[in-house]
Write an enzyme that holds these catalytic residues in place. Sequence first.
Site, PDB file in Angstrom:
ATOM      1  N   GLN A 125       1.191   0.613   5.003  1.00  0.00           N
ATOM      2  CA  GLN A 125       1.107   0.430   3.670  1.00  0.00           C
ATOM      3  C   GLN A 125       0.170   1.634   3.082  1.00  0.00           C
ATOM      4  O   GLN A 125      -0.965   0.852   2.621  1.00  0.00           O
ATOM      5  CB  GLN A 125       1.393  -0.949   3.118  1.00  0.00           C
ATOM      6  CG  GLN A 125       2.411  -1.817   3.649  1.00  0.00           C
ATOM      7  CD  GLN A 125       3.854  -1.314   3.457  1.00  0.00           C
ATOM      8  OE1 GLN A 125       4.381  -1.147   2.596  1.00  0.00           O
ATOM      9  NE2 GLN A 125       4.415  -0.813   4.622  1.00  0.00           N
ATOM     10  N   ALA A 167       7.422  -6.871  -4.402  1.00  0.00           N
ATOM     11  CA  ALA A 167       7.350  -6.418  -3.156  1.00  0.00           C
ATOM     12  C   ALA A 167       6.991  -4.898  -3.351  1.00  0.00           C
ATOM     13  O   ALA A 167       6.734  -4.571  -4.503  1.00  0.00           O
ATOM     14  CB  ALA A 167       8.485  -6.696  -2.350  1.00  0.00           C
ATOM     15  N   HIS A 168       6.733  -4.416  -2.279  1.00  0.00           N
ATOM     16  CA  HIS A 168       6.246  -2.939  -2.147  1.00  0.00           C
ATOM     17  C   HIS A 168       7.287  -1.853  -3.071  1.00  0.00           C
ATOM     18  O   HIS A 168       8.352  -1.940  -2.755  1.00  0.00           O
ATOM     19  CB  HIS A 168       5.725  -2.582  -0.842  1.00  0.00           C
ATOM     20  CG  HIS A 168       6.871  -2.600   0.081  1.00  0.00           C
ATOM     21  ND1 HIS A 168       6.608  -2.144   1.502  1.00  0.00           N
ATOM     22  CD2 HIS A 168       8.334  -2.949   0.207  1.00  0.00           C
ATOM     23  CE1 HIS A 168       7.570  -2.419   2.315  1.00  0.00           C
ATOM     24  NE2 HIS A 168       8.750  -2.618   1.402  1.00  0.00           N
ATOM     25  N   ASN A 169       6.589  -0.870  -3.598  1.00  0.00           N
ATOM     26  CA  ASN A 169       7.373   0.133  -4.108  1.00  0.00           C
ATOM     27  C   ASN A 169       8.349  -0.302  -5.335  1.00  0.00           C
ATOM     28  O   ASN A 169       8.944   0.428  -5.603  1.00  0.00           O
ATOM     29  CB  ASN A 169       8.174   0.917  -3.154  1.00  0.00           C
ATOM     30  CG  ASN A 169       7.294   1.497  -1.891  1.00  0.00           C
ATOM     31  OD1 ASN A 169       7.199   1.027  -0.894  1.00  0.00           O
ATOM     32  ND2 ASN A 169       6.603   2.410  -2.387  1.00  0.00           N
ATOM     33  N   SER A 223      11.325  -1.821  -3.447  1.00  0.00           N
ATOM     34  CA  SER A 223      11.757  -0.496  -4.142  1.00  0.00           C
ATOM     35  C   SER A 223      12.833  -0.802  -5.074  1.00  0.00           C
ATOM     36  O   SER A 223      13.591  -0.003  -5.646  1.00  0.00           O
ATOM     37  CB  SER A 223      12.751  -0.019  -2.856  1.00  0.00           C
ATOM     38  OG  SER A 223      11.489   0.717  -2.083  1.00  0.00           O
TER      39      SER A 223
END
Length: 338
Positions: free
Chosen positions: A197, A238-240, A258
């Site tokens: 990450q 969460a990520h993005n 995302s």
Amino acid sequence: MPIFTAQELAERFNLQLFGDGNLRIHGVATLTQASPEQLSFLANPRYLTQLLNSRAGVIVLHADDVKTASGTVLIAKDPYVTFAKIAALFDIKPAREAGIHPLATVDPSAHVSPTAHVGAFVSIGARSSIGASCIIGTGSIIGDDCTIDDGSELIARVTLISKVRLGKRVRIHPGAVLGGEGFGLAMENGHWIKIPQLGGVVIGDDCEIGANSCIDRGALDDTVLEEDVHIDNLVQIAHNCRIGAHTAIAGCTGIAGSAKIGRYCLLGGHVGVVGHLQICDNVVITGKSVVRNSIHTPGEYSSGTPLTDNRTWRKNAVRFKQLDMLVRRMMAVSKEKA
């Protein structure tokens, strides 16, 4: 505690005053609990009975409700917003002295503004920067390559792991973790391989993040909260992900990787948002809903199960399992009649 007259409040917030302008207000309270020296408000007609029985010295309300109140009133276009602004006058926080507590640890390559307050047991990592008038509360951990802009506050025990950038006047409550590794995995020969990450987290100006909420850093691009986003307690982003400006997200909501949430959206408690979808601006998602597809039209959306008594719910649960069979029977009957 500060004291204001009704006239002073009317002039400060451009309100119309009816009654005794010399009445002194020592604080604020609910309609049911307010004393003659306190101010309250009416923003919802369901509390009209409480208004009629209230002992509040001053009441903020809409012009449509002025005839129902006795005593001193302040007329506001939006009583709830006006009450919030008045209540802020009584929310006096103790001043924090500028400087670094002797029990704090600051990497030599980090920069801390001389006007910032750094509390006990704080750790600030390499190449991180703390802006003017920031408050870094007790036990907070700021990892490497983090930036905190002017006037932001980490209340206590906040963790910024790495590559986290906070804008101006950001406020983060205890237990929140920003910049943790996103949940990125790839399967190879029956075993998971962790995906690095490499992105960061960017938080815009005037955002607030509740206790024990987590915002993961991106895999490649950054995870972004635009300006004036408000996150309740126990929220997972969460990520993005990207959260649009002026959006508010209630507690226990989870947003998968995302996902893109628009501006001026409201997400109720315990909402789930599937990853890699988009929600347009001005969308309201009611509590316990699950968003499985992108939303392209503003409006209010629901998918939660409404509460019923247990006996009815159990019957309906059985019927739900029979829906496919019942539909097939109805289609067969329809064909026979045709």
